[in-house]
Design an enzyme around this catalytic site. Structure first.
Site, PDB file in Angstrom:
ATOM      1  N   GLU A  26      -5.575  -4.939  10.543  1.00  0.00           N
ATOM      2  CA  GLU A  26      -4.554  -3.801  10.771  1.00  0.00           C
ATOM      3  C   GLU A  26      -4.799  -3.060  12.207  1.00  0.00           C
ATOM      4  OE1 GLU A  26      -2.650  -2.787   6.711  1.00  0.00           O
ATOM      5  OE2 GLU A  26      -4.313  -1.474   6.940  1.00  0.00           O
ATOM      6  N   ASN A  77       0.952  -1.164  -0.065  1.00  0.00           N
ATOM      7  CA  ASN A  77       0.101   0.249   0.016  1.00  0.00           C
ATOM      8  C   ASN A  77       1.017   1.155   0.267  1.00  0.00           C
ATOM      9  OD1 ASN A  77      -1.769   1.937   0.381  1.00  0.00           O
ATOM     10  ND2 ASN A  77      -2.637   1.362   2.552  1.00  0.00           N
ATOM     11  N   TRP A  78       1.092   1.757  -1.085  1.00  0.00           N
ATOM     12  CA  TRP A  78       1.817   2.886  -1.538  1.00  0.00           C
ATOM     13  C   TRP A  78       1.630   4.485  -0.698  1.00  0.00           C
ATOM     14  CZ3 TRP A  78       3.780   2.896  -7.069  1.00  0.00           C
ATOM     15  CH2 TRP A  78       4.571   1.541  -7.442  1.00  0.00           C
ATOM     16  N   LYS A  79       0.302   4.298  -0.331  1.00  0.00           N
ATOM     17  CA  LYS A  79      -0.612   5.293   0.174  1.00  0.00           C
ATOM     18  C   LYS A  79      -0.085   6.598  -0.700  1.00  0.00           C
ATOM     19  CE  LYS A  79       0.168   3.353   4.538  1.00  0.00           C
ATOM     20  NZ  LYS A  79       0.052   3.543   6.262  1.00  0.00           N
ATOM     21  N   GLY A 126       2.259   2.083  10.770  1.00  0.00           N
ATOM     22  CA  GLY A 126       3.236   3.240  10.725  1.00  0.00           C
ATOM     23  C   GLY A 126       3.856   3.634  11.961  1.00  0.00           C
ATOM     24  N   GLU A 152      -6.810   4.711   7.704  1.00  0.00           N
ATOM     25  CA  GLU A 152      -6.464   6.295   7.497  1.00  0.00           C
ATOM     26  C   GLU A 152      -7.815   6.915   6.866  1.00  0.00           C
ATOM     27  OE1 GLU A 152      -3.091   5.769   5.662  1.00  0.00           O
ATOM     28  OE2 GLU A 152      -1.840   4.879   7.508  1.00  0.00           O
ATOM     29  N   HIS A 158      -9.610   1.247   4.801  1.00  0.00           N
ATOM     30  CA  HIS A 158      -8.413   1.412   5.650  1.00  0.00           C
ATOM     31  C   HIS A 158      -8.565   2.378   6.688  1.00  0.00           C
ATOM     32  CE1 HIS A 158      -4.253   2.573   6.386  1.00  0.00           C
ATOM     33  NE2 HIS A 158      -3.719   1.511   5.687  1.00  0.00           N
ATOM     34  N   SER A 188       3.376  -2.274  10.579  1.00  0.00           N
ATOM     35  CA  SER A 188       4.628  -2.389  10.916  1.00  0.00           C
ATOM     36  C   SER A 188       5.416  -3.897  10.613  1.00  0.00           C
ATOM     37  CB  SER A 188       5.130  -1.825  12.119  1.00  0.00           C
ATOM     38  OG  SER A 188       4.641  -0.692  12.422  1.00  0.00           O
ATOM     39  N   GLY A 216       2.803  -1.053   4.389  1.00  0.00           N
ATOM     40  CA  GLY A 216       2.667   0.084   3.981  1.00  0.00           C
ATOM     41  C   GLY A 216       4.125   0.639   3.829  1.00  0.00           C
ATOM     42  N   GLY A 217       4.814   1.044   4.704  1.00  0.00           N
ATOM     43  CA  GLY A 217       6.112   1.618   4.681  1.00  0.00           C
ATOM     44  C   GLY A 217       7.182   0.813   3.975  1.00  0.00           C
TER      45      GLY A 217
HETATM   46  C1  PEP Z   1      -0.898   0.136   6.205  1.00  0.00           C
HETATM   47  O1  PEP Z   1      -1.003   1.470   6.070  1.00  0.00           O
HETATM   48  O2  PEP Z   1      -1.568  -0.771   5.325  1.00  0.00           O
HETATM   49  C2  PEP Z   1       0.287  -0.539   6.730  1.00  0.00           C
HETATM   50  C3  PEP Z   1       0.323  -1.788   7.148  1.00  0.00           C
HETATM   51  O3  PEP Z   1       1.292   0.330   7.242  1.00  0.00           O
HETATM   52  P1  PEP Z   1       3.008   0.193   7.710  1.00  0.00           P
HETATM   53  O4  PEP Z   1       3.245  -1.228   7.236  1.00  0.00           O
HETATM   54  O5  PEP Z   1       3.703   1.138   7.368  1.00  0.00           O
HETATM   55  O6  PEP Z   1       2.489   0.028   9.007  1.00  0.00           O
END
Ligand code: PEP
Length: 692
Positions: free
Chosen positions: A607, A448-450, A613, A537, A535, A653, A674-675
């Site tokens: 999640e 997930n590039w966001k 994050g 966010e 999601h 994470s 994500g990251g």
């Molecule tokens: C996400 O936003 O879906 C996610 C899992 O982010 P991260 O891996 O950065 O925690």
């Protein structure tokens, strides 16, 4: 056919087992009788004088032990291969011996069953041929013999059988055979045993006459006896028919002083008579002579005749007199008869009116202190034999009962083990099905590039990921979810058989005046196959409610997109232990309205908001617990099978370093990243976790 074969093998095994147990047992209870038989064989081979008595006696006990043990091993199917081979080898030897005794007739009775069952040499040969055939059958199919006892408990049967049979032999050697199959057993009347019933078959004889005339010698019978011109030379008489032989045909007593036959005197005496029997005074055990002398004194006091009956020479009789101070009279009888009467040297017999009412080995003579009255007033004067039934009960209690209890306990244990194994196999099978199902459901790593990367950087990253995964095929499905503006361009550079494309969102409206929005149809038209919905966010910053998400879900599915549906609790909610409740409500609010067919296009991503994050990862156990819970509520809604086929991912994470641990959990089917999805190497490191 195989059932019939197993039945036949087990029938042969049973015949062999019972025969060997019986023949071993009857030999063991009469070790001296077995020794005498071995000596007969040795004499027939002209070896008797070379073989000392201790060898024949040890051989007798060893033979009894071997036969009994083989029978027990056969019965319990212990060491099936070895025992069946050994039994066959033994039967080959036995059969060859019986062929010899059948042809050459060196012994009258083979002695297979001691004195218990007497067989002619012809019957013995037939019996051994049958047993040999049975042994060969068991040797050919040893594993068809079903076990009566488990392997781990076989040592108990083995040791118990060996100890029992050796103890039996030793005891019977010390005392007297526990079962007396001879005509001189307790309760036998010697006079009656000697009677020939009226009309009994008479023996027949044929005489041949050798006569001479004019220098010529010829043989004649009574039928063709010639005239008196023939001169008589010799005659030969042979027995042509056995005739009836009474059980006791060799009981004859001769007084050593007078040389008179006192058999009738002894047998016609009214009342008690003691007979001290010693086949050979030279070899008699003299350790108990004091007791014998006291019994003689007792007999004299109560006017009971007392004789020592022996087959010894005068010299040996005198030696015995000198040694023991014996004052009782001696008479002689046939040695074999004396060996038959009692298996003890010396042994004591008490007759009453010619009936044997007591028999004692020299080791177990009547207690002299109890001899205080005439025999009719004492236990000694009553018949002392226990009777066959009580002896059989003793064998039952001392040998068969413990073995039967052991066998039953073992079988119950084996049965319960079998049930436990079956249950385990069943549960293994279920676990296997579960594992297979897990294999069947898709393992997924989705990025997930966001709101990161401009178009050029995004395309470059997509290219890099694509190349890396085309070069080294991943072990899971890989999806990259990009901002809307990347979709069409990234779609161009991806091999979607290796890396699938997804959007991060779509509108909750079909189309129209919704400035800034991108519809599901538009997403689909870029070549994307997936869309992330729900999601945290978007829920948090753009206030997407369960209802809005429900609309988006329906529109995405209607446009042929598959959905990565996110759910998860805040830190406060977890602290309040409300995570299950929150997640359930999110699913119920936005996706649980779908029908089973539509459900197949849903991938769930759990999640926990506190882990996104933040660098805080849920532990693999926390994640597993929640994913198992999600699967259980999916199962409640769509059934177990649908639940097993639903891919459920963890997000928050997730990195290359913790992915293997997370992905090793049975309910975690991959990750939403994500990251770590913004760098090819990081992303691939997570993808490669499925290879570990
Ligand atoms: C996400 O936003 O879906 C996610 C899992 O982010 P991260 O891996 O950065 O925690």
């Amino acid at each position: 056919m195989s059932k019939l074969r197993i039945l036949a093998v087990n029938l042969c095994r049973l015949i062999l087992a019972l025969t060997f147990i019986l023949s071993g047992y009857v030999k063991a209870i009469d070790p001296l009788g077995t020794q005498y038989k071995l000596k007969d064989y040795a004499a027939a081979l002209h070896l008797a004088e070379y073989i000392p008595d201790w060898i024949t006696l040890t051989g007798a006990i060893a033979l009894a032990m071997t036969e009994f043990a083989l029978g027990m091993f056969m019965l319990f199917a212990i060491q099936r291969r070895l025992v069946s081979k050994f039994t066959t080898a033994m039967m080959v030897v036995m059969t060859l011996i019986t062929v010899w005794i059948f042809i050459a007739n060196p012994v009258k009775d083979c002695g297979c069953f001691g004195d218990a069952i007497k067989l002619t040499n012809g019957e013995t040969l037939l019996k051994n041929i049958v047993l040999l055939a049975a042994a060969i059958v068991t040797m050919l199919r040893p594993m068809d013999m079903g076990r009566l006892i488990s392997k781990s408990n076989q040592w108990i049967v083995t040791n118990y059988s060996l100890i029992y049979i050796v103890c039996t032999s030793v005891y019977c050697l010390y005392a007297l055979p526990t079962f007396d199959f001879r005509p001189y057993h307790i309760g036998a009347n010697i006079k009656k045993g000697m009677e020939i019933p009226e009309g009994a078959e008479q023996p027949e004889f044929e005489t041949t006459f050798i006569l001479k005339k004019n220098g010529q010698t010829r043989e004649f019978t009574l039928d063709n006896y010639p005239d008196s011109t023939w001169e008589f030379v010799d005659s030969k008489t042979i027995q042509t028919r056995q005739g009836y032989e009474p059980p006791i045909h060799d009981f004859s007593l001769t007084d050593t002083e007078t040389g008179e036959d006192i058999t009738e005197n002894v047998l016609n005496h009214k009342g008690y008579t003691f007979l001290l029997i010693s086949r050979s005074l030279a070899y008699a055990d003299d350790s108990n002579f004091g007791d014998i002398d006291q019994i003689y004194e007792y007999a004299t006091e109560y006017k009971i005749p007392f004789y020592c009956v022996t087959a010894s020479t005068d010299k040996d009789i005198n030696r015995w007199r000198d040694l023991t101070g014996a004052e009782y009279p001696f008479c002689t009888a046939d040695e074999t008869t004396l060996k038959t009467i009692i298996r003890s040297n010396p042994g004591l017999l008490l007759l009453k009116d010619a009936t044997i009412i007591g028999k004692w080995s020299h080791n177990q003579l009547p207690d002299t202190e109890e001899l205080t009255a005439s025999p009719d007033k004492l236990p000694i004067g009553q018949q002392t034999d226990d009777g066959v039934t009580s002896k059989l009960i003793k064998v039952l209690l001392t040998f068969l009962l413990p073995l039967t209890v052991l066998t039953i306990a073992d079988r119950i244990w084996a049965w319960s083990k079998w049930v436990r194994n079956k249950e385990k196999k069943e549960s293994d099978k279920i676990f296997q099905i579960f594992k297979n199902k897990r294999k069947m459901r898709k393992k997924i790593v989705a990025g997930n590039w966001k709101m990161n990367l401009n178009l050029q950087d995004g395309v470059a990253l997509a290219k890099e990921i694509n190349e890396a995964l085309v070069a080294e095929k991943p072990n899971c499905e890989v999806i990259i979810c990009t901002p809307f503006i990347h979709l069409a361009s990234v779609a161009q550079v991806l091999d979607q058989n290796v890396v699938a494309l997804g959007a991060e969102n779509c509108a909750d409206k079909v189309k129209g005046a919704y400035t800034g929005e991108v519809s599901a149809e538009m997403v689909k038209s870029t070549g994307a196959q997936y869309v992330i919905l729900g999601h945290s966010e978007r829920r948090q910053y753009y206030h997407e409610t369960a209802e809005i998400l429900k609309e988006k879900v329906d529109l995405a599915l209607a446009n042929g997109l598959k959905i990565l549906f996110c759910c998860g609790e805040t830190l406060e909610e977890r602290k309040a232990e409300k995570q299950n409740e929150v997640v359930k409500a999110e699913l119920e609010g936005s996706v649980f309205h779908l029908d089973a067919e539509a459900w197949k296009n849903i991938v769930i991503a759990y999640e926990p908001i506190w882990a996104i994050g933040t660098g805080m990862t849920a532990t693999s156990d926390q994640a597993e617990e929640m994913l198992a819970y999600i699967r259980s509520i999916v199962a409640e809604k769509y059934g177990q099978e649908a639940a097993e086929e639903t891919s459920i991912l963890y997000g928050g994470s997730c990195k290359a370093s913790n992915a293997p641990e997370l992905f090793s959990k049975p309910n975690i089917d991959g990750g939403l990243i994500g990251g770590a999805s913004l760098k090819c190497a990081d992303f691939k490191g997570i993808i490669d976790a499925w290879k570990k």
